[in-house]
Motif scaffolding. Structure first.
Motif, PDB file in Angstrom:
ATOM      1  N   GLU A  46      -9.801   2.386   8.650  1.00 57.90           N
ATOM      2  CA  GLU A  46      -9.192   1.716   9.821  1.00 57.90           C
ATOM      3  C   GLU A  46      -9.949   0.807  10.525  1.00 57.90           C
ATOM      4  O   GLU A  46      -9.626  -0.172  10.803  1.00 57.90           O
ATOM      5  CB  GLU A  46      -8.548   2.748  10.724  1.00 57.90           C
ATOM      6  N   GLU A  47     -11.287   1.068  10.480  1.00 48.65           N
ATOM      7  CA  GLU A  47     -12.401   0.147  10.999  1.00 48.65           C
ATOM      8  C   GLU A  47     -12.356  -1.185  10.132  1.00 48.65           C
ATOM      9  O   GLU A  47     -12.638  -2.119  10.604  1.00 48.65           O
ATOM     10  CB  GLU A  47     -13.630   0.923  10.953  1.00 48.65           C
ATOM     11  N   VAL A  48     -12.687  -0.638   8.860  1.00 47.79           N
ATOM     12  CA  VAL A  48     -12.686  -1.864   7.831  1.00 47.79           C
ATOM     13  C   VAL A  48     -11.658  -2.920   7.894  1.00 47.79           C
ATOM     14  O   VAL A  48     -11.697  -4.125   8.155  1.00 47.79           O
ATOM     15  CB  VAL A  48     -12.933  -1.647   6.613  1.00 47.79           C
ATOM     16  N   LEU A  49     -10.405  -2.219   7.897  1.00 44.63           N
ATOM     17  CA  LEU A  49      -8.792  -2.931   8.163  1.00 44.63           C
ATOM     18  C   LEU A  49      -9.012  -3.891   9.536  1.00 44.63           C
ATOM     19  O   LEU A  49      -8.625  -5.008   9.422  1.00 44.63           O
ATOM     20  CB  LEU A  49      -7.968  -2.115   8.205  1.00 44.63           C
ATOM     21  N   ARG A 104      -1.733  -2.502   6.570  1.00 51.32           N
ATOM     22  CA  ARG A 104      -1.500  -1.050   6.866  1.00 51.32           C
ATOM     23  C   ARG A 104      -2.193  -0.234   6.031  1.00 51.32           C
ATOM     24  O   ARG A 104      -2.196  -0.500   4.748  1.00 51.32           O
ATOM     25  CB  ARG A 104      -0.251  -0.645   7.092  1.00 51.32           C
ATOM     26  N   LEU A 105      -3.161   0.761   6.376  1.00 49.12           N
ATOM     27  CA  LEU A 105      -3.956   1.578   5.209  1.00 49.12           C
ATOM     28  C   LEU A 105      -2.883   2.246   4.516  1.00 49.12           C
ATOM     29  O   LEU A 105      -3.236   2.622   3.271  1.00 49.12           O
ATOM     30  CB  LEU A 105      -4.905   2.282   6.162  1.00 49.12           C
ATOM     31  N   GLN A 106      -1.710   2.736   4.762  1.00 50.14           N
ATOM     32  CA  GLN A 106      -0.758   3.552   4.304  1.00 50.14           C
ATOM     33  C   GLN A 106      -0.366   2.817   2.899  1.00 50.14           C
ATOM     34  O   GLN A 106       0.375   3.452   2.047  1.00 50.14           O
ATOM     35  CB  GLN A 106       0.304   4.022   5.174  1.00 50.14           C
ATOM     36  N   ASP A 107      -0.490   1.610   2.789  1.00 53.51           N
ATOM     37  CA  ASP A 107       0.006   0.775   1.761  1.00 53.51           C
ATOM     38  C   ASP A 107      -1.005   0.605   0.649  1.00 53.51           C
ATOM     39  O   ASP A 107      -0.627   0.006  -0.197  1.00 53.51           O
ATOM     40  CB  ASP A 107       0.549  -0.829   2.235  1.00 53.51           C
ATOM     41  N   PHE A 108      -2.204   1.023   0.862  1.00 51.51           N
ATOM     42  CA  PHE A 108      -3.216   0.948  -0.069  1.00 51.51           C
ATOM     43  C   PHE A 108      -3.242   2.042  -1.505  1.00 51.51           C
ATOM     44  O   PHE A 108      -2.650   3.143  -1.101  1.00 51.51           O
ATOM     45  CB  PHE A 108      -4.552   1.478   0.508  1.00 51.51           C
ATOM     46  N   ASN A 109      -3.120   1.352  -2.561  1.00 57.33           N
ATOM     47  CA  ASN A 109      -3.108   2.267  -3.604  1.00 57.33           C
ATOM     48  C   ASN A 109      -4.547   2.711  -4.263  1.00 57.33           C
ATOM     49  O   ASN A 109      -4.718   3.500  -5.014  1.00 57.33           O
ATOM     50  CB  ASN A 109      -2.490   1.404  -4.829  1.00 57.33           C
ATOM     51  N   HIS A 159       1.507  -7.908  -7.213  1.00 61.76           N
ATOM     52  CA  HIS A 159       3.049  -8.545  -7.598  1.00 61.76           C
ATOM     53  C   HIS A 159       3.730  -7.566  -8.183  1.00 61.76           C
ATOM     54  O   HIS A 159       5.041  -7.790  -8.681  1.00 61.76           O
ATOM     55  CB  HIS A 159       2.844  -9.597  -8.744  1.00 61.76           C
ATOM     56  N   LEU A 160       3.542  -6.275  -8.113  1.00 60.06           N
ATOM     57  CA  LEU A 160       4.495  -5.173  -8.521  1.00 60.06           C
ATOM     58  C   LEU A 160       4.556  -4.249  -7.492  1.00 60.06           C
ATOM     59  O   LEU A 160       5.082  -3.308  -7.470  1.00 60.06           O
ATOM     60  CB  LEU A 160       3.786  -4.456  -9.720  1.00 60.06           C
ATOM     61  N   GLU A 161       4.258  -4.725  -6.024  1.00 60.72           N
ATOM     62  CA  GLU A 161       4.138  -3.907  -4.977  1.00 60.72           C
ATOM     63  C   GLU A 161       5.561  -3.543  -4.386  1.00 60.72           C
ATOM     64  O   GLU A 161       6.177  -4.468  -4.849  1.00 60.72           O
ATOM     65  CB  GLU A 161       3.328  -4.476  -3.832  1.00 60.72           C
ATOM     66  N   HIS A 162       5.783  -2.619  -3.819  1.00 61.68           N
ATOM     67  CA  HIS A 162       6.964  -2.341  -3.226  1.00 61.68           C
ATOM     68  C   HIS A 162       7.290  -3.040  -2.037  1.00 61.68           C
ATOM     69  O   HIS A 162       6.253  -3.509  -1.394  1.00 61.68           O
ATOM     70  CB  HIS A 162       6.812  -0.645  -2.598  1.00 61.68           C
ATOM     71  N   PRO A 163       8.591  -3.491  -1.839  1.00 63.56           N
ATOM     72  CA  PRO A 163       9.106  -4.562  -0.716  1.00 63.56           C
ATOM     73  C   PRO A 163       8.671  -4.162   0.693  1.00 63.56           C
ATOM     74  O   PRO A 163       8.682  -4.912   1.516  1.00 63.56           O
ATOM     75  CB  PRO A 163      10.244  -4.835  -1.011  1.00 63.56           C
ATOM     76  N   SER A 164       8.318  -2.665   0.904  1.00 65.14           N
ATOM     77  CA  SER A 164       8.053  -2.413   1.997  1.00 65.14           C
ATOM     78  C   SER A 164       6.618  -2.521   2.624  1.00 65.14           C
ATOM     79  O   SER A 164       6.204  -2.603   3.664  1.00 65.14           O
ATOM     80  CB  SER A 164       8.387  -0.842   2.171  1.00 65.14           C
ATOM     81  N   VAL A 165       5.703  -2.994   1.677  1.00 68.04           N
ATOM     82  CA  VAL A 165       4.246  -3.384   1.856  1.00 68.04           C
ATOM     83  C   VAL A 165       4.083  -4.551   2.978  1.00 68.04           C
ATOM     84  O   VAL A 165       4.861  -5.365   2.998  1.00 68.04           O
ATOM     85  CB  VAL A 165       3.632  -3.464   0.633  1.00 68.04           C
ATOM     86  N   GLN A 166       3.389  -4.113   4.018  1.00 61.85           N
ATOM     87  CA  GLN A 166       3.171  -5.183   4.924  1.00 61.85           C
ATOM     88  C   GLN A 166       1.875  -5.999   4.850  1.00 61.85           C
ATOM     89  O   GLN A 166       0.755  -5.633   4.516  1.00 61.85           O
ATOM     90  CB  GLN A 166       2.950  -4.471   6.202  1.00 61.85           C
ATOM     91  N   TRP A 167       1.854  -7.354   4.497  1.00 63.28           N
ATOM     92  CA  TRP A 167       0.899  -8.285   4.270  1.00 63.28           C
ATOM     93  C   TRP A 167       0.470  -8.844   5.526  1.00 63.28           C
ATOM     94  O   TRP A 167       1.218  -9.019   6.466  1.00 63.28           O
ATOM     95  CB  TRP A 167       1.400  -9.151   3.164  1.00 63.28           C
TER      96      TRP A 167
END
Length: 244
Positions: free
Chosen positions: A107-110, A82-87, A26-34
């Motif tokens: 990527e395989e788990v995703l 996307r993996l790039q959105d993981f913290n 709920h504090l994530e950047h708006p660019s995060v893809q869900w």
């Protein structure tokens, strides 16, 4: 493998308070893809967790830190596209190992979904009570959301070592109150225990996860329900909506 719900992105970010067990949700950047177009909510799962947990760790303790870190990692694996959105992870080095099987990349788990990654079996097909190769992320998530409508909660029972190699024991539980595939709900508590390790880098991002557990503890409870005939299977699992 905890579970979710969603709402409009704009309303969500202005009206939803940060989740107290999952850092940055709920504090994530708006660019995060869900995966489902919006962030998840965990009200029901959090309530189940707080009502049923066996440990209340001191704020800021290693145990609380590990518990919240794993909950956050589970949230990202289940809901981010996307993996790039993981913290929580170091995507270049990340590997997941379950019950000693070959490691899976982020990527395989995703791609296959965390449920399938964790529940995949190395047994011959005729002995498998869960066939991960026949499931998608969505079908697996839907099945567990349906059979555990109040959520599938997770807690740390013990932490045995500090970073950079964290060893811990965990408990996973829910109430079997909705159908699981062709099996009718029993209303009973279903739970299992396991062990895990987290190898983290200097920024506390996870590079390796090792999980050890007995899947028969989970499926022994789910397969106790009365099994319906094939003709009734189509109505056993409603269309996926979100988490628990």
């Amino acid at each position: 493998m905890e579970s979710i719900k969603g709402s409009s992105n704009t309303e969500y970010q202005t009206k939803t308070l940060p989740d107290k067990f999952r850092n940055s949700l709920h504090l994530e950047h708006p660019s995060v893809q869900w995966r489902y177009g919006k962030p998840p909510t965990y009200e029901s799962a959090n309530q189940l967790f707080e009502q049923g947990r066996t440990k209340v760790w001191p704020k800021g303790s290693l145990e609380e830190t590990v518990q919240n870190a794993v909950k956050t990692w589970q949230m990202e694996m289940n809901n981010k596209a996307r993996l790039q959105d993981f913290n929580t992870i170091n995507p270049e080095n990340f590997k997941l190992f379950v019950n000693g099987r070959e490691g899976l990349s982020g990527e395989e788990v995703l791609r296959m979904g965390s449920f399938n990654a964790i529940l995949k079996s190395g047994l011959p097909e005729e002995y498998q009570f869960y066939k991960a190769d026949e499931e998608t992320h969505e079908s697996a998530h839907n099945d567990f959301k349906t059979c555990f409508p109040r959520g599938f909660a997770w807690e740390v029972i013990e932490v045995y070592s500090p970073p950079p190699l964290i060893a811990y024991k965990f408990r996973h539980w829910g109430f079997f109150e909705g159908p699981y595939k062709a099996y009718s709900p029993t209303g009973e508590l279903v739970q299992f225990y396991g062990m895990g390790t987290l190898k983290v880098d200097s920024s506390m991002k996870v590079e390796e996860v090792h999980i050890y557990y007995d899947p028969t503890e989970l499926f022994g409870g789910l397969l106790k329900g009365k099994k319906h005939t094939e003709s009734s299977d189509a109505s056993a699992c409603p269309v996926f909506s979100s988490e628990k």
